[in-house]
Scaffold this motif. Sequence first.
Motif, PDB file in Angstrom:
ATOM      1  N   VAL A   1       0.804  -1.247  -0.053  1.00 16.62           N
ATOM      2  CA  VAL A   1      -0.121   0.078   0.060  1.00 16.62           C
ATOM      3  C   VAL A   1       1.064   1.249   0.168  1.00 16.62           C
ATOM      4  O   VAL A   1       1.699   1.390   0.963  1.00 16.62           O
ATOM      5  CB  VAL A   1      -1.024   0.018   1.096  1.00 16.62           C
ATOM      6  CG1 VAL A   1      -1.887   1.250   1.158  1.00 16.62           C
ATOM      7  CG2 VAL A   1      -1.849  -1.299   1.382  1.00 16.62           C
ATOM      8  N   TYR A   2       0.742   1.976  -1.031  1.00 16.31           N
ATOM      9  CA  TYR A   2       1.563   3.363  -1.122  1.00 16.31           C
ATOM     10  C   TYR A   2       0.573   4.334  -0.549  1.00 16.31           C
ATOM     11  O   TYR A   2      -0.734   4.421  -1.079  1.00 16.31           O
ATOM     12  CB  TYR A   2       1.859   3.544  -2.564  1.00 16.31           C
ATOM     13  CG  TYR A   2       2.895   2.771  -2.997  1.00 16.31           C
ATOM     14  CD1 TYR A   2       4.086   3.103  -2.930  1.00 16.31           C
ATOM     15  CD2 TYR A   2       2.547   1.351  -3.573  1.00 16.31           C
ATOM     16  CE1 TYR A   2       5.197   2.361  -3.520  1.00 16.31           C
ATOM     17  CE2 TYR A   2       3.563   0.829  -4.130  1.00 16.31           C
ATOM     18  CZ  TYR A   2       5.175   1.330  -4.024  1.00 16.31           C
ATOM     19  OH  TYR A   2       5.858   0.475  -4.530  1.00 16.31           O
ATOM     20  N   ARG A   3       0.872   5.442   0.225  1.00 14.57           N
ATOM     21  CA  ARG A   3       0.290   6.524   0.503  1.00 14.57           C
ATOM     22  C   ARG A   3       0.981   7.841  -0.024  1.00 14.57           C
ATOM     23  O   ARG A   3       2.022   7.920  -0.159  1.00 14.57           O
ATOM     24  CB  ARG A   3       0.099   6.413   2.145  1.00 14.57           C
ATOM     25  CG  ARG A   3      -0.736   5.476   2.625  1.00 14.57           C
ATOM     26  CD  ARG A   3      -0.939   5.477   4.273  1.00 14.57           C
ATOM     27  NE  ARG A   3      -1.774   4.229   4.395  1.00 14.57           N
ATOM     28  CZ  ARG A   3      -3.084   4.367   4.580  1.00 14.57           C
ATOM     29  NH1 ARG A   3      -3.677   5.699   4.119  1.00 14.57           N
ATOM     30  NH2 ARG A   3      -3.970   3.304   4.974  1.00 14.57           N
ATOM     31  N   GLU A   4       0.227   9.120   0.161  1.00 18.32           N
ATOM     32  CA  GLU A   4       0.439  10.140  -0.364  1.00 18.32           C
ATOM     33  C   GLU A   4       1.597  10.651   0.401  1.00 18.32           C
ATOM     34  O   GLU A   4       2.631  11.584  -0.500  1.00 18.32           O
ATOM     35  CB  GLU A   4      -0.787  11.092  -0.454  1.00 18.32           C
ATOM     36  CG  GLU A   4      -0.520  12.385  -0.964  1.00 18.32           C
ATOM     37  CD  GLU A   4      -1.807  13.099  -0.967  1.00 18.32           C
ATOM     38  OE1 GLU A   4      -1.845  14.055  -1.959  1.00 18.32           O
ATOM     39  OE2 GLU A   4      -2.564  13.194  -0.111  1.00 18.32           O
ATOM     40  N   HIS A   5       1.633  10.761   1.643  1.00 17.88           N
ATOM     41  CA  HIS A   5       2.925  11.169   2.199  1.00 17.88           C
ATOM     42  C   HIS A   5       3.835  10.271   2.866  1.00 17.88           C
ATOM     43  O   HIS A   5       4.407  10.173   4.056  1.00 17.88           O
ATOM     44  CB  HIS A   5       2.365  12.030   3.307  1.00 17.88           C
ATOM     45  CG  HIS A   5       1.585  13.287   2.790  1.00 17.88           C
ATOM     46  ND1 HIS A   5       1.803  14.121   1.980  1.00 17.88           N
ATOM     47  CD2 HIS A   5       0.272  13.415   3.033  1.00 17.88           C
ATOM     48  CE1 HIS A   5       0.866  15.036   1.763  1.00 17.88           C
ATOM     49  NE2 HIS A   5      -0.049  14.636   2.335  1.00 17.88           N
ATOM     50  N   GLY A   6       3.906   8.959   2.149  1.00 19.89           N
ATOM     51  CA  GLY A   6       4.835   7.776   2.627  1.00 19.89           C
ATOM     52  C   GLY A   6       3.971   6.968   3.551  1.00 19.89           C
ATOM     53  O   GLY A   6       3.433   6.001   3.289  1.00 19.89           O
TER      54      GLY A   6
END
Length: 298
Positions: A159-164
């Motif tokens: 899972v990739y998130r917008e702010h790491g």
Amino acid sequence: MNRHLRPPAWARPSLTALRVVLALTLLLGLAHPLAMTAAARLPGLRDGAPGGLLTDPDGRVRGSTLLGQSFADEDGEPLPAFFQPRPSSAGAGHDASASAAGNLGPQSVVDAPPTDRGPGAPSLLTQVCSRSRAIGEREGVDGGRPYCTEGGVGAVLGVYREHGATGRVTRVVSLNEPCPVRPFRLRHAGAPVECARPGEAHPRAAVTAVRGGAPARPAVPGDAVTASGSGLDPHISPAYARLQTARVAARRGLDGATVRELVAAHTTGRALGVLGEPVVNVVSLNAALDRLAPVRGA
């Protein structure tokens, strides 16, 4: 005069060492082995001392009740007329000259993909999932278990998130399902789930295992899908033996009650009544089955 018979100073350390070697040789090389041999002949120990050897009617050694062995054909497929043992990481499996564990722990959930340097390797989670699926198909039960996909691999997302580590989810990859496999889940946290592209690494993705809807207590017992520390354990759990009873009885032409009685006869209870769990010696059990109802070509 005795003073003149004493060895020179330079020889005294060597003579002392020689006396120690002789004393230890007599103690550890003769007295100790003889004492252990005598103890091994005591009632309750004498049966296992020679190695628990199993012989056929012609007197040929076919195995040992102390060492697990494979009951599979030349292609590695389980022989349906035999109770199957635990998986083994010892060499190619149940190799007494290469006793070893897989050395994979609970954090092993992402498969190593194939590269130019090697074919890759399944994670411990995927090994458990694939074994459980295969056993379920063989025994006619649900082989599903938590954190496994229906295809028999670990249900793990990157899972990739917008702010790491925080922010909205921007990308999700099913790490153990290489393209063009359709991911086990189409969307996660509002983002579409992608298959894993060959050669692409995901060091910045948060590894997330998905429990799924499998029952908390799977039909396939845990010992059926995990190897022992030595890879040579001859025992299985009574639950795994019960799961296999119907198949073995049908293949041997025996009724289920007869096979269940054999399983009970080869079941050992807890040590001293409190230590460990009851276990079934699958090697001696299969040997007893062969004596009772041999199968040709098995």
